[in-house]
Write a protein that holds these residues in place. Sequence first.
Motif, mmCIF file in Angstrom:
data_model
loop_
_atom_site.group_PDB
_atom_site.id
_atom_site.type_symbol
_atom_site.label_atom_id
_atom_site.label_comp_id
_atom_site.label_asym_id
_atom_site.label_seq_id
_atom_site.Cartn_x
_atom_site.Cartn_y
_atom_site.Cartn_z
ATOM 1 N N ASN A 146 0.835 -1.202 0.000
ATOM 2 C CA ASN A 146 0.000 0.000 0.000
ATOM 3 C C ASN A 146 0.868 1.250 0.000
ATOM 4 O O ASN A 146 0.633 2.202 -0.731
ATOM 5 N N SER A 147 1.897 1.199 0.831
ATOM 6 C CA SER A 147 2.820 2.308 0.957
ATOM 7 C C SER A 147 3.492 2.597 -0.387
ATOM 8 O O SER A 147 3.571 3.744 -0.838
ATOM 9 N N ASP A 148 3.911 1.537 -1.039
ATOM 10 C CA ASP A 148 4.601 1.680 -2.318
ATOM 11 C C ASP A 148 3.671 2.206 -3.411
ATOM 12 O O ASP A 148 4.030 3.104 -4.176
ATOM 13 N N THR A 149 2.449 1.660 -3.456
ATOM 14 C CA THR A 149 1.505 2.116 -4.491
ATOM 15 C C THR A 149 1.122 3.576 -4.263
ATOM 16 O O THR A 149 1.097 4.365 -5.206
ATOM 17 N N ALA B 62 0.973 3.202 4.680
ATOM 18 C CA ALA B 62 1.256 2.186 5.700
ATOM 19 C C ALA B 62 0.416 2.431 6.951
ATOM 20 O O ALA B 62 -0.051 1.484 7.592
ATOM 21 N N THR B 63 0.174 3.725 7.263
ATOM 22 C CA THR B 63 -0.636 4.047 8.443
ATOM 23 C C THR B 63 -2.064 3.521 8.282
ATOM 24 O O THR B 63 -2.650 2.981 9.224
ATOM 25 N N LEU B 64 -2.615 3.653 7.066
ATOM 26 C CA LEU B 64 -3.978 3.155 6.832
ATOM 27 C C LEU B 64 -4.062 1.657 7.159
ATOM 28 O O LEU B 64 -5.009 1.209 7.814
ATOM 29 N N ILE B 65 -3.049 0.896 6.736
ATOM 30 C CA ILE B 65 -3.069 -0.548 6.993
ATOM 31 C C ILE B 65 -2.955 -0.817 8.498
ATOM 32 O O ILE B 65 -3.621 -1.708 9.036
ATOM 33 N N ILE C 104 4.574 -1.892 19.646
ATOM 34 C CA ILE C 104 5.756 -2.303 18.868
ATOM 35 C C ILE C 104 5.317 -2.778 17.471
ATOM 36 O O ILE C 104 5.936 -2.437 16.464
ATOM 37 N N ILE C 105 4.221 -3.557 17.435
ATOM 38 C CA ILE C 105 3.736 -4.085 16.148
ATOM 39 C C ILE C 105 3.319 -2.944 15.217
ATOM 40 O O ILE C 105 3.690 -2.910 14.043
ATOM 41 N N ILE C 106 2.558 -1.989 15.756
ATOM 42 C CA ILE C 106 2.072 -0.873 14.929
ATOM 43 C C ILE C 106 3.254 -0.066 14.373
ATOM 44 O O ILE C 106 3.309 0.268 13.186
ATOM 45 N N VAL C 107 4.223 0.237 15.247
ATOM 46 C CA VAL C 107 5.384 1.022 14.810
ATOM 47 C C VAL C 107 6.162 0.243 13.741
ATOM 48 O O VAL C 107 6.544 0.795 12.698
ATOM 49 N N SER C 108 6.356 -1.066 13.971
ATOM 50 C CA SER C 108 7.094 -1.890 12.988
ATOM 51 C C SER C 108 6.366 -1.919 11.653
ATOM 52 O O SER C 108 6.987 -1.912 10.591
ATOM 53 N N MET C 109 5.032 -1.973 11.727
ATOM 54 C CA MET C 109 4.233 -2.066 10.511
ATOM 55 C C MET C 109 4.354 -0.782 9.676
ATOM 56 O O MET C 109 4.573 -0.826 8.471
#
Length: 299
Positions: free
Chosen positions: A144-147, A190-193, A216-221
């Motif tokens: 998503n981030s890339d698109t 990436a935030t949307l996901i 930690i998971i949210i920040v890593s994502m």
Amino acid sequence: MTSIVAFLIPMILFAILFNLPILVVILKRKYLTIPGIVVSSGLGMFFFIVQPFFWLVLIIFFFSSTLLSKMRIKDKSNVVLDFEKGSTTRDAMQVIANGLVPLIFVCGYAIFEVLPNLLASNDVTHNPSNAFFIGVFTAFAVHNSDTWATEIGILSKRSPRLITNLTKIVAPGTSGGVTIDGFLASLLGATLISIVYSLATLLLSSSHLLSFEFIIIIVSMVLGGFLGSIIDSFEGATIQGIYYCNYCNKETESHPHHPRCGKETKHHRGYMQINNDFVNLSSAFLVSSMVFLIGLLLN
Ligand SMILES: [Zn+2]
């Protein structure tokens, strides 16, 4: 065995019910080629059956990317013609390039979480802090981030600079070209996901929400999605096969023909074996494997 059948029958019915209207929209609007529709319908059904939030994140990724690529299409059509496929209708290879890494993690989640659950207790309790669950969302965060970075970046009023040499200004749409707007779009994508992941945690395992592991998971994502799009640009600037159209005097991802003029293109830089689909797939695989390992460590 009966517990698996009892689980599958309603899930398959719901999967059909939810996927059918989406299929109609995709067909009507021609968002995908026919082979693309076949592959994505299979993914949509399977993701829904394993865990409806996997399906939801797939749908959100698909529609947000598709709508962004159609947005201000007139401004973009010039640039889109230099992209590999020269069109905004996605084909089966693009669906696979964006769906394969999530699919690997969905399979892992089905085998290591859903199946043992069903066999042991006749019931499925879902676990969003499972590393495979996290892997699915991280893969989508990268895609998503890339698109978003690509679609919004090419609309940027600022000239893109080459990621391997930020003093060098390149034409919009050049592989490896980056802009501030593209970086911001990438973070937003990436935030949307990660918001969808938070929603899944809230509904499936609310006690985990806002725990140390969850943060930690949210920040890593989010950072993973961002890193993935940087890796993508980096690969675009270095190893991706890029061609040149002598007729238009332009760099392009397309080979053997340039969609803009239909003339032949010549190899210009990078490896001819490495195309845009490979670049998308490899960056998602790299980053989601890293975040998957973080998920394993947290458990
Ligand atoms: Zn040309």
